[in-house]
Write a protein that holds these residues in place. Structure first.
Motif, PDB file in Angstrom:
ATOM      1  N   UNK A 179       0.803  -1.210   0.000  1.00 35.01           N
ATOM      2  CA  UNK A 179       0.000   0.000   0.000  1.00 35.01           C
ATOM      3  C   UNK A 179       0.834   1.257   0.000  1.00 35.01           C
ATOM      4  N   UNK A 180       2.111   1.135   0.417  1.00 33.62           N
ATOM      5  CA  UNK A 180       2.962   2.322   0.509  1.00 33.62           C
ATOM      6  C   UNK A 180       4.413   1.949   0.297  1.00 33.62           C
ATOM      7  N   UNK A 181       5.157   2.884  -0.244  1.00 33.04           N
ATOM      8  CA  UNK A 181       6.612   2.773  -0.320  1.00 33.04           C
ATOM      9  C   UNK A 181       7.166   3.534   0.876  1.00 33.04           C
ATOM     10  N   UNK A 255      -4.472   2.045   2.284  1.00 36.68           N
ATOM     11  CA  UNK A 255      -5.316   0.858   2.193  1.00 36.68           C
ATOM     12  C   UNK A 255      -5.917   0.717   0.790  1.00 36.68           C
ATOM     13  N   UNK A 256      -6.303   1.852   0.206  1.00 36.91           N
ATOM     14  CA  UNK A 256      -6.864   1.819  -1.145  1.00 36.91           C
ATOM     15  C   UNK A 256      -5.830   1.334  -2.155  1.00 36.91           C
ATOM     16  N   UNK A 257      -4.589   1.824  -2.035  1.00 37.02           N
ATOM     17  CA  UNK A 257      -3.528   1.395  -2.950  1.00 37.02           C
ATOM     18  C   UNK A 257      -3.240  -0.092  -2.792  1.00 37.02           C
ATOM     19  N   UNK A 258      -3.383  -0.602  -1.582  1.00 33.66           N
ATOM     20  CA  UNK A 258      -3.165  -2.024  -1.322  1.00 33.66           C
ATOM     21  C   UNK A 258      -4.246  -2.885  -1.970  1.00 33.66           C
ATOM     22  N   UNK A 259      -5.478  -2.394  -1.932  1.00 30.89           N
ATOM     23  CA  UNK A 259      -6.604  -3.203  -2.397  1.00 30.89           C
ATOM     24  C   UNK A 259      -6.932  -2.989  -3.867  1.00 30.89           C
ATOM     25  N   UNK A 260      -6.537  -1.851  -4.415  1.00 29.66           N
ATOM     26  CA  UNK A 260      -6.890  -1.524  -5.796  1.00 29.66           C
ATOM     27  C   UNK A 260      -5.623  -1.280  -6.605  1.00 29.66           C
ATOM     28  N   UNK A 261      -5.328  -2.152  -7.547  1.00 25.80           N
ATOM     29  CA  UNK A 261      -4.077  -2.044  -8.310  1.00 25.80           C
ATOM     30  C   UNK A 261      -4.054  -0.832  -9.229  1.00 25.80           C
ATOM     31  N   UNK A 262      -5.216  -0.211  -9.459  1.00 25.47           N
ATOM     32  CA  UNK A 262      -5.256   0.968 -10.315  1.00 25.47           C
ATOM     33  C   UNK A 262      -5.084   2.260  -9.522  1.00 25.47           C
ATOM     34  N   UNK A 263      -5.128   2.182  -8.196  1.00 25.59           N
ATOM     35  CA  UNK A 263      -4.949   3.364  -7.354  1.00 25.59           C
ATOM     36  C   UNK A 263      -3.468   3.680  -7.217  1.00 25.59           C
ATOM     37  N   UNK A 264      -3.085   4.951  -7.188  1.00 28.29           N
ATOM     38  CA  UNK A 264      -1.662   5.301  -7.040  1.00 28.29           C
ATOM     39  C   UNK A 264      -1.139   4.890  -5.673  1.00 28.29           C
ATOM     40  N   UNK A 265       0.062   4.360  -5.648  1.00 28.97           N
ATOM     41  CA  UNK A 265       0.671   3.956  -4.389  1.00 28.97           C
ATOM     42  C   UNK A 265       1.144   5.187  -3.615  1.00 28.97           C
TER      43      UNK A 265
END
Length: 391
Positions: A179-181, A255-265
């Motif tokens: 979800x995050x770098x 959490x959104x980036x973790x669950x949705x591959x199209x969301x920006x990390x």
């Protein structure tokens, strides 16, 4: 600590006191000797605040005495190399701003929780924004002298001690998207590198959204804008302290980036401030509240003359020295995705501490227990300021 600082600066008590400095800056003065501390006191300061001490040829605050050869080299670079680099850098910034402007025409930004961004644009618009952003960021680094970037992708082989500590982690058979770098923070140049590699979203001051050129670009990056002035409790809140609203915004994006591959990390610097690159400060826990896996990255800036670290040096002085240096270097180590155990999910502080210790071990960084508050004290002492800034 207050009495120690007053003792260190007792010799300048008769002088007017400059204002305390904000994170990552050091107040410039036409007469730096009026703000200097004695050699003995300087050595004591450098022992206490080692994570923020500059060690390059330009010395403390970038004001050290230079040999004539270095002065000549700086003068030549200033009148030849600097104008070219500034012109190209401004051209690249304007070009990317125009690209972002075209891609966002007739498109309303996402507005939620007092945020505004274009990160979730789809189709050709998002593709152009991301690909052009990555390419132009790498060109910008090249213009600044970062001709080669050494990247290492570390295999998940850790020593026996770290393996033991990570036993029992819940990992699904299918690899989960982080979800995050998570990166150590050394310079504003960190942002350019990460833009060129993964083009993630950052946490930024709310005032950044209103800046010319940078404002629109930051919205296209999908930055989370927060009120984090240097002495505001909101700054701590973003990193994992008292401002639960800002923690929620960042945590939800992770959490959104973790669950949705199209969301920006999300790209997070959990130390909350920059160091000289040899140390790793305590991590704030805000990002780790999401319980999502994270991708640790370790940055280093090897140097011989000028250190690109932005610590106890003013922004203008740092930019000039950077532009005058012909070649700069970045070394990047990408660690495997870190999957938290159930115990770490239940205890964000444990999660943050374990990721921090892993990064320190793999990057051969020194763990330090000081932070932004001590950095302000160090800056104030270097400037002969007897009044402690509010942390």
């Amino acid at each position: 600590m207050e009495s120690e600082l007053k003792d260190l600066n007792s010799q300048s008590s008769g002088q007017p006191l400059p204002e305390p400095m904000d994170e990552g800056s050091a107040k410039d003065d036409s007469n730096p000797t009026s703000q200097s501390v004695s050699t003995e006191n300087l050595e004591e300061l450098e022992k206490k605040f080692a994570a923020f001490v500059r060690k390059d040829v330009y010395g403390t605050m970038g004001r050290g005495e230079l040999p004539w050869a270095e002065k000549v080299l700086l003068a030549v670079a200033f009148v030849t190399l600097v104008p070219i680099r500034v012109a190209v850098a401004v051209t690249l910034s304007v070009l990317y701003y125009l690209i972002c402007r075209v891609c966002t025409l007739f498109s309303a930004p996402n507005r939620e929780d007092e945020q505004e961004d274009y990160a979730h644009l789809g189709g050709w618009r998002r593709t152009v924004i991301v690909q052009c952003g990555r390419f132009l960021s790498r060109v910008m680094l090249f213009v600044l002298g970062f001709c080669w970037i050494e990247e290492t992708y570390r295999d998940p082989d850790l020593d026996e001690k770290l393996k033991t500590e990570t036993e029992g982690k819940d990992q699904s058979e299918e690899p989960e998207r982080p979800g995050a770098i998570i990166s150590n923070h050394i310079s504003y140049l960190d942002i350019l590198y990460h833009m060129s590699s993964t083009f993630p979203s950052f946490v930024a001051k709310r005032s950044v959204a209103k800046l010319t050129l940078v404002g629109l670009i930051s919205k296209c990056l999908g930055c989370v804008f927060v009120q984090r002035e240097s002495k505001s409790s909101d700054f701590k809140g973003v990193s994992g302290s008292t401002a639960s609203h800002n923690i929620g915004v960042v945590g939800e994006r992770v959490r959104e980036a973790h669950e949705n591959k199209f969301a920006p990390m999300m790209m997070v610097f959990p130390e909350g401030t920059t160091t000289n690159g040899d140390f790793l400060l305590p991590f704030k826990t805000g990002t780790f509240l999401s319980k999502a896996p994270v991708l640790p990255v370790i940055l280093r800036y090897p140097y011989q003359r000028f250190s690109p670290a932005w610590d106890s040096i003013s922004g203008v002085r740092h930019a000039i020295f950077l532009l005058c240096q012909i070649v700069n270097h970045i070394e990047v180590t990408w660690l495997p995705v870190y999957y938290p155990s159930q115990q770490e999910k239940d205890d964000p502080k444990l999660y943050a501490d374990n990721v921090r210790r892993l990064m320190a071990h793999e990057g051969k960084l020194i763990l330090s227990d000081i932070g932004l508050a001590e950095k302000r004290i160090y800056h104030a002492a270097l400037n002969g300021n007897n009044s402690l800034p509010t942390a």
